[in-house]
Design a protein around this motif. Structure first.
Motif, PDB file in Angstrom:
ATOM      1  N   MET A   1       0.802  -1.299   0.118  1.00 58.99           N
ATOM      2  CA  MET A   1      -0.027   0.103  -0.128  1.00 58.99           C
ATOM      3  C   MET A   1       1.014   1.186  -0.017  1.00 58.99           C
ATOM      4  O   MET A   1       1.836   1.400   0.910  1.00 58.99           O
ATOM      5  N   ASP A   2       0.585   2.213  -0.645  1.00 59.94           N
ATOM      6  CA  ASP A   2       1.181   3.439  -0.896  1.00 59.94           C
ATOM      7  C   ASP A   2       0.482   4.560  -0.081  1.00 59.94           C
ATOM      8  O   ASP A   2      -0.748   4.781  -0.071  1.00 59.94           O
ATOM      9  N   VAL A   3       1.088   5.251   0.603  1.00 55.61           N
ATOM     10  CA  VAL A   3       0.693   6.488   1.337  1.00 55.61           C
ATOM     11  C   VAL A   3       1.398   7.743   0.874  1.00 55.61           C
ATOM     12  O   VAL A   3       2.760   7.735   0.931  1.00 55.61           O
ATOM     13  N   THR A   4       0.939   9.193   0.688  1.00 58.41           N
ATOM     14  CA  THR A   4       1.352  10.227   0.445  1.00 58.41           C
ATOM     15  C   THR A   4       0.970  11.133   1.515  1.00 58.41           C
ATOM     16  O   THR A   4      -0.209  11.444   1.768  1.00 58.41           O
ATOM     17  N   ASP A   5       1.961  11.877   2.263  1.00 59.79           N
ATOM     18  CA  ASP A   5       1.525  12.628   3.285  1.00 59.79           C
ATOM     19  C   ASP A   5       1.380  14.160   2.924  1.00 59.79           C
ATOM     20  O   ASP A   5       1.548  14.476   1.624  1.00 59.79           O
ATOM     21  N   SER A   6       1.152  15.030   3.816  1.00 62.43           N
ATOM     22  CA  SER A   6       0.859  16.386   3.696  1.00 62.43           C
ATOM     23  C   SER A   6       2.166  17.202   2.883  1.00 62.43           C
ATOM     24  O   SER A   6       1.991  18.299   2.240  1.00 62.43           O
ATOM     25  N   MET A   7       3.239  16.640   3.281  1.00 64.22           N
ATOM     26  CA  MET A   7       4.773  17.373   2.698  1.00 64.22           C
ATOM     27  C   MET A   7       5.167  16.430   1.310  1.00 64.22           C
ATOM     28  O   MET A   7       6.171  16.438   0.782  1.00 64.22           O
ATOM     29  N   THR A   8       3.786  15.685   0.765  1.00 63.16           N
ATOM     30  CA  THR A   8       4.295  14.835  -0.498  1.00 63.16           C
ATOM     31  C   THR A   8       5.419  13.874  -0.305  1.00 63.16           C
ATOM     32  O   THR A   8       5.834  13.561  -1.429  1.00 63.16           O
ATOM     33  N   ARG A   9       5.655  13.503   0.798  1.00 61.57           N
ATOM     34  CA  ARG A   9       6.506  12.289   0.924  1.00 61.57           C
ATOM     35  C   ARG A   9       5.887  11.086   0.763  1.00 61.57           C
ATOM     36  O   ARG A   9       4.712  10.889   1.069  1.00 61.57           O
ATOM     37  N   HIS A  10       6.432  10.151  -0.045  1.00 58.25           N
ATOM     38  CA  HIS A  10       5.720   8.902  -0.520  1.00 58.25           C
ATOM     39  C   HIS A  10       6.204   7.667   0.510  1.00 58.25           C
ATOM     40  O   HIS A  10       7.679   7.639   0.804  1.00 58.25           O
ATOM     41  N   THR A  12       5.561   3.632   1.854  1.00 61.73           N
ATOM     42  CA  THR A  12       5.083   2.252   1.188  1.00 61.73           C
ATOM     43  C   THR A  12       4.932   1.477   2.434  1.00 61.73           C
ATOM     44  O   THR A  12       5.727   1.442   3.256  1.00 61.73           O
ATOM     45  N   ILE A  13       3.785   0.583   2.328  1.00 59.10           N
ATOM     46  CA  ILE A  13       3.532  -0.500   3.544  1.00 59.10           C
ATOM     47  C   ILE A  13       3.646  -1.662   2.872  1.00 59.10           C
ATOM     48  O   ILE A  13       3.018  -2.044   1.897  1.00 59.10           O
ATOM     49  N   ARG A  14       4.472  -2.524   3.365  1.00 54.46           N
ATOM     50  CA  ARG A  14       4.706  -3.935   2.813  1.00 54.46           C
ATOM     51  C   ARG A  14       5.007  -5.112   4.018  1.00 54.46           C
ATOM     52  O   ARG A  14       5.410  -4.346   5.092  1.00 54.46           O
ATOM     53  N   GLN A  15       5.060  -6.152   3.776  1.00 57.23           N
ATOM     54  CA  GLN A  15       5.422  -7.230   4.404  1.00 57.23           C
ATOM     55  C   GLN A  15       6.874  -7.142   4.563  1.00 57.23           C
ATOM     56  O   GLN A  15       7.482  -7.196   3.638  1.00 57.23           O
ATOM     57  N   ALA A  16       7.179  -7.392   5.904  1.00 58.68           N
ATOM     58  CA  ALA A  16       8.771  -7.608   6.267  1.00 58.68           C
ATOM     59  C   ALA A  16       9.438  -8.645   5.726  1.00 58.68           C
ATOM     60  O   ALA A  16       8.728  -9.703   5.555  1.00 58.68           O
ATOM     61  N   LYS A  17      10.559  -8.521   5.143  1.00 58.63           N
ATOM     62  CA  LYS A  17      11.466  -9.437   4.583  1.00 58.63           C
ATOM     63  C   LYS A  17      12.767  -9.719   5.562  1.00 58.63           C
ATOM     64  O   LYS A  17      13.085  -8.572   6.072  1.00 58.63           O
ATOM     65  N   PRO A  18      13.405 -10.914   5.351  1.00 58.75           N
ATOM     66  CA  PRO A  18      14.554 -11.015   6.175  1.00 58.75           C
ATOM     67  C   PRO A  18      15.633  -9.819   5.830  1.00 58.75           C
ATOM     68  O   PRO A  18      16.305  -9.541   6.856  1.00 58.75           O
ATOM     69  N   TYR A  19      15.788  -9.456   4.676  1.00 58.99           N
ATOM     70  CA  TYR A  19      16.788  -8.226   4.389  1.00 58.99           C
ATOM     71  C   TYR A  19      16.471  -6.994   5.241  1.00 58.99           C
ATOM     72  O   TYR A  19      17.277  -6.303   5.051  1.00 58.99           O
ATOM     73  N   ASP A  20      15.292  -7.110   5.718  1.00 58.42           N
ATOM     74  CA  ASP A  20      14.935  -5.595   6.499  1.00 58.42           C
ATOM     75  C   ASP A  20      15.518  -5.642   7.972  1.00 58.42           C
ATOM     76  O   ASP A  20      15.400  -4.638   8.609  1.00 58.42           O
ATOM     77  N   ALA A  21      16.066  -7.008   8.382  1.00 58.60           N
ATOM     78  CA  ALA A  21      16.471  -7.007   9.765  1.00 58.60           C
ATOM     79  C   ALA A  21      17.240  -6.167  10.298  1.00 58.60           C
ATOM     80  O   ALA A  21      17.391  -5.630  11.506  1.00 58.60           O
ATOM     81  N   PRO A  22      18.598  -6.015   9.577  1.00 57.35           N
ATOM     82  CA  PRO A  22      19.643  -4.907  10.194  1.00 57.35           C
ATOM     83  C   PRO A  22      18.878  -3.448  10.343  1.00 57.35           C
ATOM     84  O   PRO A  22      19.145  -2.803  11.510  1.00 57.35           O
ATOM     85  N   ARG A  23      17.931  -2.790   9.413  1.00 60.04           N
ATOM     86  CA  ARG A  23      17.385  -1.676   9.853  1.00 60.04           C
ATOM     87  C   ARG A  23      16.442  -1.787  10.828  1.00 60.04           C
ATOM     88  O   ARG A  23      16.571  -1.017  11.805  1.00 60.04           O
TER      89      ARG A  23
END
Length: 183
Positions: A1-10, A12-23
């Motif tokens: 799912m994509d979200v854009t805020d009032s400052m036009t920052r984009h 993304t909401i997505r399922q976590a993946k193993p490569y996300d672990a360090p962050r």
């Protein structure tokens, strides 16, 4: 799912993946230190990248678990989890939690993580979603109430904050009433 805020920052909401672990391992202690609304203080209950990889793998393999991340410009800025029980008598419910870097508060990201989690819960026929929230976190409580959560209990003096004061915690729940049996 994509979200854009009032400052036009984009975002993304997505399922976590193993490569996300360090962050995830990097931002969780930062989030803990930015607010008194979290369970932990900065530096407590650290989860290593390996620990996050294990959690993500378990969540991918477990039907009543969900781990979502929110990212912008390729960087994770928050996450949420729904964690269910392996016990048959409790498998109909999950516990929801959310973490978001303070710089990204107020942009609808927490709301979108909640919405995605509730949509997933409904699709998985999860009857009940529960959460706990500091009774002083009025903004979060209002948001949860907008999505059908009600206060089911109050844990008095449940949390002691860094200034030594004690605060109540609300236990809130949302029951998918369309699944209630007739009569």
């Amino acid at each position: 799912m994509d979200v854009t805020d009032s400052m036009t920052r984009h975002y993304t909401i997505r399922q976590a993946k193993p490569y996300d672990a360090p962050r995830l391992s990097t931002i969780r202690p930062i989030i803990d230190g930015e607010t008194e609304f979290m369970d932990r203080e900065e530096g407590e209950a650290i989860i290593t990248p390996e620990g996050f990889r294990t959690i993500i793998q378990t969540d991918e393999e477990t039907p009543n678990h969900l781990f979502l991340v929110a990212e912008t410009d390729g960087e994770i800025v928050g996450f949420s989890r729904c964690e269910g029980s392996p016990l048959k008598r409790s498998a109909h419910r999950v516990e929801f939690g959310v973490c978001l870097l303070k710089d990204h508060w107020g942009n609808g990201i927490g709301r979108k993580l909640l919405e995605q989690s509730l949509q997933w819960a409904d699709a998985q026929q999860i009857r009940k979603v529960t959460l706990s929230v500091l009774a002083d976190n009025h903004k979060a409580i209002k948001l949860y109430e907008q999505y059908g959560f009600i206060t089911e209990g109050i844990l008095v003096d449940y949390k002691r904050l860094s200034d030594g004061t004690y605060h109540d915690t609300l236990i809130m729940g949302r029951v998918q009433t369309s699944r209630l049996p007739p009569g």
